[in-house]
Write a protein that holds these residues in place. Structure first.
Motif, PDB file in Angstrom:
ATOM      1  N   LEU A 150       0.860  -1.045   0.061  1.00 27.85           N
ATOM      2  CA  LEU A 150       0.061   0.052  -0.064  1.00 27.85           C
ATOM      3  C   LEU A 150       0.660   1.293  -0.076  1.00 27.85           C
ATOM      4  O   LEU A 150       1.778   1.456   1.014  1.00 27.85           O
ATOM      5  CB  LEU A 150      -1.019   0.070   1.439  1.00 27.85           C
ATOM      6  CG  LEU A 150      -1.857   1.295   1.399  1.00 27.85           C
ATOM      7  CD1 LEU A 150      -2.526   1.582   0.497  1.00 27.85           C
ATOM      8  CD2 LEU A 150      -2.482   1.132   2.978  1.00 27.85           C
ATOM      9  N   ARG A 151       0.621   2.166  -1.082  1.00 28.28           N
ATOM     10  CA  ARG A 151       1.318   3.395  -1.028  1.00 28.28           C
ATOM     11  C   ARG A 151       0.199   4.599  -0.782  1.00 28.28           C
ATOM     12  O   ARG A 151      -0.517   4.671  -1.383  1.00 28.28           O
ATOM     13  CB  ARG A 151       2.000   3.401  -2.384  1.00 28.28           C
ATOM     14  CG  ARG A 151       3.174   2.695  -2.898  1.00 28.28           C
ATOM     15  CD  ARG A 151       3.619   2.731  -4.230  1.00 28.28           C
ATOM     16  NE  ARG A 151       4.679   2.164  -4.621  1.00 28.28           N
ATOM     17  CZ  ARG A 151       4.638   0.875  -5.264  1.00 28.28           C
ATOM     18  NH1 ARG A 151       3.423   0.381  -5.572  1.00 28.28           N
ATOM     19  NH2 ARG A 151       5.897   0.413  -5.499  1.00 28.28           N
ATOM     20  N   GLY A 173      -4.742  -2.071   9.933  1.00 26.07           N
ATOM     21  CA  GLY A 173      -5.311  -3.358   9.323  1.00 26.07           C
ATOM     22  C   GLY A 173      -4.435  -3.988   8.247  1.00 26.07           C
ATOM     23  O   GLY A 173      -4.519  -5.113   8.068  1.00 26.07           O
ATOM     24  N   VAL A 174      -3.911  -3.250   7.431  1.00 28.07           N
ATOM     25  CA  VAL A 174      -3.050  -3.576   6.372  1.00 28.07           C
ATOM     26  C   VAL A 174      -1.665  -4.410   6.753  1.00 28.07           C
ATOM     27  O   VAL A 174      -1.336  -5.410   6.503  1.00 28.07           O
ATOM     28  CB  VAL A 174      -2.696  -2.295   5.230  1.00 28.07           C
ATOM     29  CG1 VAL A 174      -1.338  -2.871   4.344  1.00 28.07           C
ATOM     30  CG2 VAL A 174      -3.908  -2.411   4.231  1.00 28.07           C
ATOM     31  N   LEU A 175      -0.998  -3.576   7.744  1.00 24.96           N
ATOM     32  CA  LEU A 175       0.233  -4.067   8.403  1.00 24.96           C
ATOM     33  C   LEU A 175      -0.192  -5.187   9.212  1.00 24.96           C
ATOM     34  O   LEU A 175       0.823  -5.977   9.135  1.00 24.96           O
ATOM     35  CB  LEU A 175       0.884  -2.860   9.180  1.00 24.96           C
ATOM     36  CG  LEU A 175       1.312  -1.750   8.425  1.00 24.96           C
ATOM     37  CD1 LEU A 175       1.474  -0.622   9.495  1.00 24.96           C
ATOM     38  CD2 LEU A 175       2.477  -1.838   7.803  1.00 24.96           C
ATOM     39  N   ALA A 180       3.050  -4.895   2.875  1.00 24.51           N
ATOM     40  CA  ALA A 180       3.937  -3.744   3.162  1.00 24.51           C
ATOM     41  C   ALA A 180       3.349  -2.256   3.123  1.00 24.51           C
ATOM     42  O   ALA A 180       2.330  -2.515   2.240  1.00 24.51           O
ATOM     43  CB  ALA A 180       5.241  -3.814   1.909  1.00 24.51           C
ATOM     44  N   MET A 181       3.686  -1.115   3.471  1.00 22.93           N
ATOM     45  CA  MET A 181       2.948  -0.123   3.464  1.00 22.93           C
ATOM     46  C   MET A 181       4.294   1.091   3.436  1.00 22.93           C
ATOM     47  O   MET A 181       5.087   0.903   4.307  1.00 22.93           O
ATOM     48  CB  MET A 181       2.143   0.114   4.686  1.00 22.93           C
ATOM     49  CG  MET A 181       1.245   1.290   4.209  1.00 22.93           C
ATOM     50  SD  MET A 181       0.485   2.102   5.848  1.00 22.93           S
ATOM     51  CE  MET A 181       1.889   3.056   6.354  1.00 22.93           C
ATOM     52  N   ARG A 182       4.168   2.004   2.545  1.00 24.85           N
ATOM     53  CA  ARG A 182       5.160   3.284   2.552  1.00 24.85           C
ATOM     54  C   ARG A 182       4.064   4.391   2.429  1.00 24.85           C
ATOM     55  O   ARG A 182       3.175   4.500   1.639  1.00 24.85           O
ATOM     56  CB  ARG A 182       5.991   3.216   1.263  1.00 24.85           C
ATOM     57  CG  ARG A 182       6.995   2.293   1.452  1.00 24.85           C
ATOM     58  CD  ARG A 182       8.044   2.055   0.416  1.00 24.85           C
ATOM     59  NE  ARG A 182       7.324   1.761  -1.081  1.00 24.85           N
ATOM     60  CZ  ARG A 182       8.013   2.084  -2.218  1.00 24.85           C
ATOM     61  NH1 ARG A 182       8.866   2.908  -2.319  1.00 24.85           N
ATOM     62  NH2 ARG A 182       7.336   1.527  -3.405  1.00 24.85           N
ATOM     63  N   ALA A 183       4.398   5.373   3.486  1.00 24.29           N
ATOM     64  CA  ALA A 183       3.457   6.439   3.410  1.00 24.29           C
ATOM     65  C   ALA A 183       4.369   7.663   3.372  1.00 24.29           C
ATOM     66  O   ALA A 183       5.334   7.766   4.340  1.00 24.29           O
ATOM     67  CB  ALA A 183       2.606   6.641   4.783  1.00 24.29           C
ATOM     68  N   LEU A 203       5.071   2.607  12.613  1.00 25.75           N
ATOM     69  CA  LEU A 203       6.671   2.160  12.588  1.00 25.75           C
ATOM     70  C   LEU A 203       6.520   0.891  13.632  1.00 25.75           C
ATOM     71  O   LEU A 203       7.214   0.092  13.027  1.00 25.75           O
ATOM     72  CB  LEU A 203       7.483   3.153  13.441  1.00 25.75           C
ATOM     73  CG  LEU A 203       7.544   4.368  12.531  1.00 25.75           C
ATOM     74  CD1 LEU A 203       8.427   5.393  13.056  1.00 25.75           C
ATOM     75  CD2 LEU A 203       8.176   3.945  11.104  1.00 25.75           C
ATOM     76  N   ALA A 204       5.781   0.745  14.520  1.00 27.38           N
ATOM     77  CA  ALA A 204       5.960  -0.367  15.630  1.00 27.38           C
ATOM     78  C   ALA A 204       5.359  -1.770  14.701  1.00 27.38           C
ATOM     79  O   ALA A 204       5.843  -2.774  15.041  1.00 27.38           O
ATOM     80  CB  ALA A 204       4.989  -0.200  16.779  1.00 27.38           C
ATOM     81  N   LEU A 205       4.446  -1.412  13.741  1.00 26.61           N
ATOM     82  CA  LEU A 205       3.997  -2.518  13.055  1.00 26.61           C
ATOM     83  C   LEU A 205       4.655  -2.777  11.567  1.00 26.61           C
ATOM     84  O   LEU A 205       4.253  -3.584  11.112  1.00 26.61           O
ATOM     85  CB  LEU A 205       2.457  -2.257  12.750  1.00 26.61           C
ATOM     86  CG  LEU A 205       1.420  -2.281  13.925  1.00 26.61           C
ATOM     87  CD1 LEU A 205       0.007  -1.768  13.486  1.00 26.61           C
ATOM     88  CD2 LEU A 205       1.404  -3.808  14.461  1.00 26.61           C
ATOM     89  N   GLY A 206       5.759  -2.133  11.515  1.00 26.88           N
ATOM     90  CA  GLY A 206       6.625  -2.360  10.394  1.00 26.88           C
ATOM     91  C   GLY A 206       6.359  -1.591   9.260  1.00 26.88           C
ATOM     92  O   GLY A 206       7.000  -1.726   8.202  1.00 26.88           O
TER      93      GLY A 206
END
Length: 351
Positions: A150-151, A173-175, A180-183, A203-206
């Motif tokens: 997810l971007r 929910g995604v993490l 993967a997620m980049r914001a 950040l804690a969820l990766g």
């Protein structure tokens, strides 16, 4: 016997509209009165009840009935039987509504299939979605369907709390599903208390977060499969759903370029990002503001002008992401600024 239950209920639906053992659905929502419960218990003990001992609310609720062939003699009906009779019409209505809901969904499923085929076969890879609920529903659905990455781009630093809370729900929910997620956020969000709390969680969820001074516009890309951009000033008012591969590749490339030029956000950078109190005067002003003093009182106590006080308050508020003087106390407490001021004050030499 006319019980308090029936007296209270006579202003609503009458009992004459219901025949036999049927129960008025409005009256059935109310509990029997205390004298009725005593009569009901006595009817069970004695095995029967006379008309004078059978309150009207017990009859209305179906908790007592006449003996077959013995008019004016009543027996107590078990509560489970009376409850089943009272709730059966409601349960049937709920079942009918559920069936109607499922039928409606089945009807729209055909339209959804036709819509997807049209997008794939005829090359129309975009659609405009209007309405706050509609936009959020589509975003929730597509983000929940993410399986790879997810971007997101969020250029507005001072968005409403409801918008941030919904974004938190989607991204968390995604993490948690291992996606993967980049914001990308604006640099000013590093001083926004609500945003910082969200950043720590992500950040804690990766998840990965970076910030830039300027960003183009809001953007959501799910698995390089579908993208959303806004088409109005408010994100919730209208959004453009894009599924055509060419435009999506362009948006992905633009995101990756912006990502490469952005500054990474880490737990350490969050903890070390504190507002800068540049003078002893400013420290005293902030402490007095948090204590609830007005600018004129602070200026009088410190021997300065109200304009100077207002300017120092404005600078610190800007650093903390506070939108008003009334909100200043919360971010000061969240960043432990008062404790820092106390420590630094203790280190200042006394005259």
């Amino acid at each position: 016997m006319i019980c308090t239950f029936l007296k209270q209920s006579r202003s609503g639906v009458g009992t004459d509209d219901y025949e036999g053992g049927s129960v008025c659905p409005h009256l059935a929502r109310r509990a029997p009165c205390p004298e009725a419960l005593r009569s009901y218990e006595q009817a069970f003990v004695e095995g029967r009840a006379s008309p004078s001992d059978a309150p009207d609310c017990l009859k209305t609720l179906g908790l007592v009935e006449e003996y077959p062939g013995c008019p004016n003699h009543y027996f107590a009906v078990p509560p489970t039987v009376a409850t089943a009779r009272a709730t059966q019409p409601v349960e049937q209505e709920m079942a009918d509504l559920r069936e109607s809901l499922e039928a409606t969904r089945r009807h729209f499923a055909g339209a959804e299939s036709a819509y997807r085929r049209a997008l794939q076969e005829h090359g129309r890879g975009h659609a405009t979605i209007t309405g706050v609920q509609e936009v959020n529903a589509v975003l929730d659905r597509e983000v929940a369907a993410c399986t790879q990455e997810l971007r997101t781009v969020r250029p507005v630093s001072r968005r409403p709390a409801e918008d941030l809370q919904r974004a938190v729900g989607r991204e968390v929910g995604v993490l948690r599903r291992g996606v993967a997620m980049r914001a990308l956020y604006q640099e000013t969000d590093r001083s926004h208390p609500a945003a910082l709390a969200h950043f720590r969680h992500v950040l804690a969820l990766g998840g990965q977060i970076r910030t830039r001074d300027e960003l183009n516009d809001k953007l959501v890309i799910c698995d390089e499969r579908v993208a959303f951009i806004r088409v109005s000033e408010s994100w919730g008012t209208a959004a453009l759903e894009i599924r055509e591969p060419g435009p999506i590749r362009f948006l992905v490339s633009a995101f990756d370029v912006a990502w490469g030029r952005a500054t990474p956000l880490t737990d350490q950078s969050i903890e070390t990002h504190r507002p800068k109190i540049t003078s002893s005067l400013q420290k005293k002003i902030i402490r007095l503001v948090v204590e609830g003093h007005t600018d004129s009182v602070i200026a009088s106590r410190l021997g300065t002008s109200t304009r100077t006080v207002a300017e120092h308050v404005r600078r610190v508020s800007s650093q903390l992401g506070s939108r008003s003087r009334a909100e200043l106390g919360y971010p000061v407490a969240k960043t432990n600024l008062l404790q820092q001021l106390n420590v630094s004050q203790e280190k200042e030499p006394r005259s």
